[in-house]
Design a protein around this motif. Structure first.
Motif, PDB file in Angstrom:
ATOM      1  N   GLU A 162       0.810  -1.223   0.000  1.00  0.00           N
ATOM      2  CA  GLU A 162       0.000   0.000   0.000  1.00  0.00           C
ATOM      3  C   GLU A 162       0.845   1.276   0.000  1.00  0.00           C
ATOM      4  O   GLU A 162       0.344   2.350  -0.319  1.00  0.00           O
ATOM      5  CB  GLU A 162      -0.942   0.024   1.215  1.00  0.00           C
ATOM      6  N   VAL A 163       2.105   1.176   0.393  1.00  0.00           N
ATOM      7  CA  VAL A 163       2.985   2.342   0.447  1.00  0.00           C
ATOM      8  C   VAL A 163       3.484   2.649  -0.959  1.00  0.00           C
ATOM      9  O   VAL A 163       4.227   1.875  -1.544  1.00  0.00           O
ATOM     10  CB  VAL A 163       4.171   2.122   1.409  1.00  0.00           C
ATOM     11  N   MET A 164       3.048   3.773  -1.504  1.00  0.00           N
ATOM     12  CA  MET A 164       3.422   4.174  -2.864  1.00  0.00           C
ATOM     13  C   MET A 164       4.725   4.968  -2.876  1.00  0.00           C
ATOM     14  O   MET A 164       5.519   4.860  -3.784  1.00  0.00           O
ATOM     15  CB  MET A 164       2.321   5.038  -3.500  1.00  0.00           C
ATOM     16  N   VAL A 224      -2.037   4.127  -0.605  1.00  0.00           N
ATOM     17  CA  VAL A 224      -3.333   3.993  -1.275  1.00  0.00           C
ATOM     18  C   VAL A 224      -4.076   2.802  -0.681  1.00  0.00           C
ATOM     19  O   VAL A 224      -3.487   1.748  -0.437  1.00  0.00           O
ATOM     20  CB  VAL A 224      -3.227   3.836  -2.815  1.00  0.00           C
ATOM     21  N   VAL A 225      -5.356   3.022  -0.406  1.00  0.00           N
ATOM     22  CA  VAL A 225      -6.208   1.980   0.173  1.00  0.00           C
ATOM     23  C   VAL A 225      -7.590   2.044  -0.465  1.00  0.00           C
ATOM     24  O   VAL A 225      -7.962   3.047  -1.071  1.00  0.00           O
ATOM     25  CB  VAL A 225      -6.336   2.120   1.714  1.00  0.00           C
ATOM     26  N   GLN A 226      -8.348   0.975  -0.288  1.00  0.00           N
ATOM     27  CA  GLN A 226      -9.693   0.919  -0.857  1.00  0.00           C
ATOM     28  C   GLN A 226     -10.686   1.757  -0.065  1.00  0.00           C
ATOM     29  O   GLN A 226     -11.535   2.431  -0.636  1.00  0.00           O
ATOM     30  CB  GLN A 226     -10.167  -0.533  -0.929  1.00  0.00           C
ATOM     31  N   ASP A 227     -10.583   1.702   1.259  1.00  0.00           N
ATOM     32  CA  ASP A 227     -11.548   2.395   2.118  1.00  0.00           C
ATOM     33  C   ASP A 227     -10.966   2.484   3.518  1.00  0.00           C
ATOM     34  O   ASP A 227      -9.830   2.070   3.751  1.00  0.00           O
ATOM     35  CB  ASP A 227     -12.903   1.672   2.116  1.00  0.00           C
ATOM     36  N   THR A 228     -11.742   3.005   4.449  1.00  0.00           N
ATOM     37  CA  THR A 228     -11.221   3.177   5.813  1.00  0.00           C
ATOM     38  C   THR A 228     -10.993   1.843   6.519  1.00  0.00           C
ATOM     39  O   THR A 228     -10.095   1.738   7.349  1.00  0.00           O
ATOM     40  CB  THR A 228     -12.142   4.082   6.649  1.00  0.00           C
ATOM     41  N   ASP A 229     -11.788   0.826   6.200  1.00  0.00           N
ATOM     42  CA  ASP A 229     -11.531  -0.503   6.777  1.00  0.00           C
ATOM     43  C   ASP A 229     -10.175  -1.027   6.321  1.00  0.00           C
ATOM     44  O   ASP A 229      -9.411  -1.584   7.107  1.00  0.00           O
ATOM     45  CB  ASP A 229     -12.623  -1.506   6.384  1.00  0.00           C
ATOM     46  N   GLU A 236      -7.462   0.809   8.201  1.00  0.00           N
ATOM     47  CA  GLU A 236      -7.281   0.290   9.558  1.00  0.00           C
ATOM     48  C   GLU A 236      -6.474  -1.012   9.535  1.00  0.00           C
ATOM     49  O   GLU A 236      -5.585  -1.211  10.368  1.00  0.00           O
ATOM     50  CB  GLU A 236      -8.623   0.065  10.241  1.00  0.00           C
ATOM     51  N   ARG A 237      -6.772  -1.896   8.584  1.00  0.00           N
ATOM     52  CA  ARG A 237      -5.996  -3.144   8.457  1.00  0.00           C
ATOM     53  C   ARG A 237      -4.531  -2.842   8.139  1.00  0.00           C
ATOM     54  O   ARG A 237      -3.625  -3.451   8.694  1.00  0.00           O
ATOM     55  CB  ARG A 237      -6.583  -4.045   7.370  1.00  0.00           C
ATOM     56  N   PHE A 238      -4.314  -1.877   7.247  1.00  0.00           N
ATOM     57  CA  PHE A 238      -2.951  -1.460   6.915  1.00  0.00           C
ATOM     58  C   PHE A 238      -2.202  -1.008   8.172  1.00  0.00           C
ATOM     59  O   PHE A 238      -1.056  -1.399   8.404  1.00  0.00           O
ATOM     60  CB  PHE A 238      -2.995  -0.336   5.868  1.00  0.00           C
TER      61      PHE A 238
END
Length: 119
Positions: free
Chosen positions: A54-56, A72-77, A80-82
């Motif tokens: 996820e780290v660009m 970059v992530v899909q959503d706030t969930d 949080e997992r990241f």
């Protein structure tokens, strides 16, 4: 282009993916402060960051915090997992602060040296 290739100015050729089209609609900028700043800690932290998909981008910076990373992530969930499963598992983080980007105003991969420094 040939001259830029010959003098080593072109680092590599890449395909630029549209993250939103792939379902990664959120960009977050994370400020990270470490507990210690010795060479071993900085190297270990940098290596760990480079392994997180996820780290660009990640920068060692001056100022109030030590690192600025673009995620970059899909959503706030997903974010949080990241945090829980990747970032916070890296030893030595004292604190972090996140800012989410709302809209991209400018995105450029490289500078155009022929136009830089001109009004």
């Amino acid at each position: 282009m040939k001259r830029l290739e010959e003098n080593g100015a072109i680092e590599k050729y890449v395909a630029v993916l549209n993250h939103a089209n792939l379902g990664y609609n959120n960009v977050a900028f994370v400020e990270i402060t470490l507990d210690k700043h010795d060479e071993k800690v900085l190297e270990r932290f940098g290596t760990a960051l480079s392994r997180i998909p996820e780290v660009m981008e990640a920068y060692l910076v001056t100022g109030e915090y030590d690192y600025l990373i673009k995620v970059v992530v899909q959503d706030t969930d997903h974010y949080e997992r990241f945090l829980r499963q990747a970032l916070y598992r890296i030893p030595g983080i004292r604190q972090s602060r996140t800012t989410f980007g709302l809209r991209t105003l400018k995105r450029q991969i490289s500078i155009d040296p022929s136009k830089a420094g001109q009004p």
